[in-house]
Design a protein around this motif. Sequence first.
Motif, short mmCIF file in Angstrom:
data_model
loop_
_atom_site.label_atom_id
_atom_site.label_comp_id
_atom_site.label_asym_id
_atom_site.label_seq_id
_atom_site.Cartn_x
_atom_site.Cartn_y
_atom_site.Cartn_z
N SER A 87 0.90 -1.20 0.00
CA SER A 87 0.10 0.00 -0.05
C SER A 87 0.76 1.14 0.15
CB SER A 87 -0.90 -0.01 1.26
OG SER A 87 -0.14 0.24 2.36
N GLY A 88 0.49 2.35 -0.35
CA GLY A 88 1.14 3.50 0.05
C GLY A 88 1.57 3.77 1.18
N MET A 89 1.01 3.37 2.28
CA MET A 89 1.13 3.51 3.51
C MET A 89 2.56 2.48 3.92
SD MET A 89 0.02 6.46 4.75
CE MET A 89 0.80 6.29 6.42
N TYR A 113 -1.64 14.13 3.86
CA TYR A 113 -2.77 13.02 3.91
C TYR A 113 -2.88 12.90 5.29
CZ TYR A 113 -4.65 8.30 3.79
OH TYR A 113 -5.65 7.18 3.93
N GLU A 150 3.80 16.51 0.44
CA GLU A 150 3.17 15.98 -0.92
C GLU A 150 3.56 17.12 -2.09
OE1 GLU A 150 -1.01 14.57 -0.54
OE2 GLU A 150 -0.49 14.81 1.37
N ASN A 154 -3.72 17.25 -0.12
CA ASN A 154 -5.01 16.86 -0.33
C ASN A 154 -5.55 17.11 1.06
OD1 ASN A 154 -7.26 15.02 -0.16
ND2 ASN A 154 -5.89 13.15 0.23
N ASP A 179 5.61 12.61 -1.53
CA ASP A 179 4.25 11.74 -1.70
C ASP A 179 3.78 12.54 -3.10
OD1 ASP A 179 1.68 10.68 -2.21
OD2 ASP A 179 1.40 10.76 0.13
N THR A 181 1.70 11.12 -5.13
CA THR A 181 0.26 10.35 -5.62
C THR A 181 -0.57 11.15 -6.27
OG1 THR A 181 0.20 9.26 -3.64
CG2 THR A 181 -1.84 9.34 -4.55
N SER A 201 0.54 6.21 -3.23
CA SER A 201 -0.31 5.30 -3.28
C SER A 201 -0.82 5.01 -4.66
CB SER A 201 -1.56 6.01 -2.40
OG SER A 201 -2.64 5.06 -2.49
N THR A 203 -2.61 2.73 -5.41
CA THR A 203 -4.13 2.64 -5.20
C THR A 203 -4.75 3.57 -6.07
OG1 THR A 203 -3.49 2.13 -2.98
CG2 THR A 203 -5.77 2.28 -3.51
N LYS A 204 -4.13 4.86 -6.49
CA LYS A 204 -4.88 6.10 -6.96
C LYS A 204 -4.42 6.13 -8.28
CE LYS A 204 -6.08 6.82 -2.63
NZ LYS A 204 -5.20 6.32 -1.79
N ALA A 214 -2.38 -0.62 -3.40
CA ALA A 214 -0.75 -0.87 -3.60
C ALA A 214 -0.07 0.43 -3.52
CB ALA A 214 -0.55 -1.23 -5.33
N LEU A 332 -9.34 8.52 -4.33
CA LEU A 332 -9.14 9.41 -5.42
C LEU A 332 -8.43 8.68 -6.47
CD1 LEU A 332 -5.95 11.07 -5.60
CD2 LEU A 332 -6.80 11.53 -3.05
C1 LIG Z 1 -2.04 11.59 -0.98
C2 LIG Z 1 -2.07 10.07 -0.15
N1 LIG Z 1 -0.99 9.34 -0.04
C3 LIG Z 1 -1.00 8.18 0.51
C4 LIG Z 1 -2.02 7.33 0.92
C5 LIG Z 1 -2.03 6.08 1.52
O1 LIG Z 1 -2.27 5.17 0.46
P1 LIG Z 1 -2.54 3.68 0.62
O2 LIG Z 1 -4.22 4.01 1.08
O3 LIG Z 1 -2.37 2.99 -0.52
O4 LIG Z 1 -2.10 3.13 1.97
C6 LIG Z 1 -3.42 8.15 0.44
C7 LIG Z 1 -4.71 7.17 0.45
O5 LIG Z 1 -5.54 7.99 0.39
C8 LIG Z 1 -3.25 9.37 -0.33
O6 LIG Z 1 -4.59 9.99 -0.59
#
Ligand SMILES: Cc1ncc(COP(=O)(O)O)c(C=O)c1O
Length: 386
Positions: A87-89, A113, A150, A154, A179, A181, A201, A203-204, A214, A332
């Motif tokens: 994940s991003g985290m 975030y 970032e 966000n 970051d 993302t 992340s 995931t976005k 992811a 997002l």
């Molecule tokens: C800008 C940003 N960074 C990091 C994350 C964390 O990513 P993840 O949910 O894939 O762990 C998010 C999740 O919403 C995010 O919006």
Amino acid sequence: MTDSPRRAAATAAIHAGRLPALPGVPVIPPVHRSVIYEFVDAGEFADVMDDASRGYLYTRIRNPTTDELGAVIAELEGAEAGLCFASGMGALSAAVAELAPPGAGMVAATQIYGQTHHMAATRPDGRLVDIGDTDALRRAAQGAAVVVCETVSNPSLAVADIPAVAEVAHAAGAALVVDNTIATPIGCRPLEHGADLVFHSATKYLNGHSDVLAGVAAGSAELIGRLAERSLELGATLAPDSAWLVRRGIRTLHLRVERASENAMAIAAYLEGHPRVRRVAYPGLASHPSHAVASRILDRFGGLMSFEVEGGRPGGEAVMDRVQLCLRATSLGGVETCISHPASTSHRQLSAEELAQAGIAEGDLRLTVGCEQVDDLIADLDQALR
Ligand SMILES: Cc1ncc(COP(=O)(O)O)c(C=O)c1O
């Protein structure tokens, strides 16, 4: 009967079907689901195990499908190497554990975030600072090992002046982790502006279809090697199926980001002229405090924006309740447009004071603009704002 003895069904069920390699390389590489790998002899096995020769042994260590995604991220971000996480985290946790172990000092932007904000806020050696306030950043960075911000935050959409932040971080001896993302590598390549590590992340936007969790990181081969070692312990390994889906999503990243940016610019201009909208935060608007920095740092203004409607929290909730096309959903970067209320979702961990510091009003709505026909999106917002 053939010369070789017939294998029992139990054996065949496990070992049958190993076909010789034939000419023809798949254009789309397969998903390598195998967790374990076979070697020609004991020597090769030992060499790979000792890292004397690079090879595949066990998927938590290395896997061809996640390696492929890592290479894609490295190229997109202009880095020597890339690495995948669950994940991003997971990516951020590995980076912070490696660069700033407990006591070493972590600085994070107030405009970040919610979960990253929480990470810095709950560390005894963590500090939060307005990333646009260079003097405050200089003071906060003294004695810190890492600064995290970032590219585009966000949901306040503050754009970090990455070259200036990198200079301050490096002068204090801290590494800069960005970051990326929301900007994506189509919008910005933070390593070219002085960052030491970039993460997402995935995931976005990178995946873009809201169906995979992811994370990825990119940087120097030396730093990514250290993160790879670290992630052996953390175990936040990305599953090959997820890596394959993200890699597939990235094939249209540039098209999706361009479309979302065009849509978002049109919607931001529409909202800015609406009598019931008090404020629109979008870096593409000349009225946005980060517009000058954004014009310098970003190639695309992106698909994310926030806006405050009249009437505070109830006013915002009423718009949320009335939308018919925009989805009331978090996250997002997908192809679908989603609307959310940051104070009660992504930033719910923040106190009222911290929300104000992060530039979030109680009645702010966040819009993550997708790839639909923009007229339909504007028509939906128009009826919801009546
Ligand atoms: C800008 C940003 N960074 C990091 C994350 C964390 O990513 P993840 O949910 O894939 O762990 C998010 C999740 O919403 C995010 O919006």
